[in-house]
Enzyme design. Structure first.
Site: not given
Length: 439
Positions: A318, A340, A35, A136-138, A105, A134, A129
């Protein structure tokens, strides 16, 4: 050009055949954090220069992002098995290939560096995944607050700004992706940017340290308030990525379920605190003989406990599926709460096929410990779910066949060889001689 090695064969029929019940022993080497590697590869676009990243695992996701960067005019070259050179001098605003972006992503990370350096970015909405929305607005709201004009049309996000302006950004949720995207964009913005309610994950700190090595001015990474003072330009650098805390956690759980004593290195002890604390609570003994090494000693019997996933420094989402594998064979009743992501209990039905007693209601999973699991054919639905099923297979009585290896190959480098080196009995079985396409 990126030297693309042929990945392991991973058709839908390919699977890992695991003989359970064998103890593990020895020391396993932990790879660089996937990551971190992905976001640092995108961060290299901030400099019209060459950057060398070290401890980069040769994973399918890394190769996909390398091809996406190449489509943007970037030269990407493998330097051995664990380093990558990225020359972003000729970066352009071409549309990345949707066939690749739709699978990854992390491709969306490019939007921040592109709009900051070139003034325009066109990035398709990402894939990855299937473990929740998840959104993407932020990311979008943060870029807009910095003066970018952002539109979403036909699945493509376009951001334009003559020059991004520093500002104060409050994130409704401490999103890792949004924090990283906005931090990268702010490094070349005019003035000072502050990100409030920022993510505190180690990968965010790694990105900040990487950008600082390139000449950025970033303060407060690792806290919930990050300040970035924009500079005119960044330069290339050479940087080593942090060890993968989730891979380390995976091997700790593999040792726990097989009641084995093993050593892991390199690690950063503070990154493992939430997982280590829960394992110790359940009866295991974990020691750090030096700052880069962890020694695990199993419990003879594990006590049930409750888990709630949270943003760092809370228990990592995770690791939820992997920890559930151990809870399934612990004494007593446990409760796992996933706060989450939604849709992250895909492994439960498969663990139940192996004899676990788990019931799901909403974002909670109630687990009644059983004496042991039994081998069975199971299929992983995402990266960590597949890893959890592999770990379950190591502990199960009999033979387990784990399908869904295309997920596993996205996030674990040489996992079979590493487990075999510890004494696990497993092999990858491919019924067809026809290789999958080179990524």
């Amino acid at each position: 050009m990126l030297a693309l090695t042929t990945p392991p064969l991973t058709t839908e029929q390919a699977h890992l055949k695991i003989q359970g019940g064998y103890r593990l022993s020895g020391e396993v080497r932990i790879s660089g954090a996937k990551n971190s590697a992905l976001v640092l590869m995108a961060g290299a676009l901030l400099a019209a220069d060459t950057t060398i990243l070290r401890a980069v695992p040769d994973l399918a996701d890394i190769r996909r992002l390398g091809e996406i960067l190449q489509a943007l005019g970037v030269k990407v070259q493998r330097l051995g098995s664990e380093a990558i050179a990225i020359d972003a001098t000729a970066l352009n605003t071409n549309d990345p290939p949707y066939a690749l972006v739709s699978q990854l992503r992390a491709s969306f990370f490019a939007i921040g560096p592109l709009v900051a350096r070139l003034g325009v970015a066109r990035v398709p909405l990402p894939g990855g995944c299937a473990i929740g929305a998840r959104p993407v607005e932020l990311h979008v709201r943060g870029l807009q607050a910095m003066g970018a004009e952002v539109t979403i049309d036909h699945g493509v996000v376009t951001a334009r700004a003559t020059k991004l302006k520093g500002t104060r950004i409050y994130l409704d949720y401490p999103s890792v992706g949004a924090t990283e995207t906005l931090m990268m964009a702010a490094t070349l913005a005019e003035g000072e940017t502050t990100i409030e309610n920022a993510a505190q994950e180690p990968e965010v700190v790694d990105l900040a340290n990487f950008c600082i090595a390139m000449g950025a001015k970033i303060y407060g990474a690792g806290t919930n308030s990050i300040t970035i003072v924009g500079v005119d330009r960044l330069h290339g650098t050479e940087y080593e990525i942090i060890p993968d805390r989730i891979e380390a956690g995976t091997f700790l759980l593999a040792a726990a379920v097989t009641r084995s004593a093993i050593t892991l290195a390199p690690v950063i002890p503070s990154h493992l605190t939430p997982v280590v604390a829960k394992l110790a609570e359940m009866g295991a003994k974990i020691e750090f003989p030096d700052p880069t090494r962890v020694c695990f000693t199993p419990a003879q019997r594990y006590r049930a406990t409750d888990i709630e996933t949270l943003p760092y420094p809370g228990f990592p989402t995770d690791m939820q599926a992997l920890m559930m594998t151990l809870l399934a064979i612990s004494e007593g009743n446990s409760l796992v709460s996933e706060t989450v992501f939604e849709n992250r209990f895909g492994h439960v039905a498969e663990l139940n096929r192996m004899g676990a007693d788990i019931r799901v209601k909403g974002n909670h999973a109630a687990i009644r410990g059983v004496p042991h699991l039994s081998g069975a054919p199971v299929t992983g639905t995402d990266l960590r779910a597949t890893a959890a099923l592999v770990v379950a297979g190591l502990a199960a009585h009999g033979e387990t066949h784990v399908y869904g290896l295309q997920h596993l190959d996205r996030g674990y480098w040489q996992i079979e060889a590493k487990l075999q080196g510890l004494g696990a009995q497993l092999e990858r079985y491919v019924p067809s001689a026809v290789p999958s396409p080179v990524l």
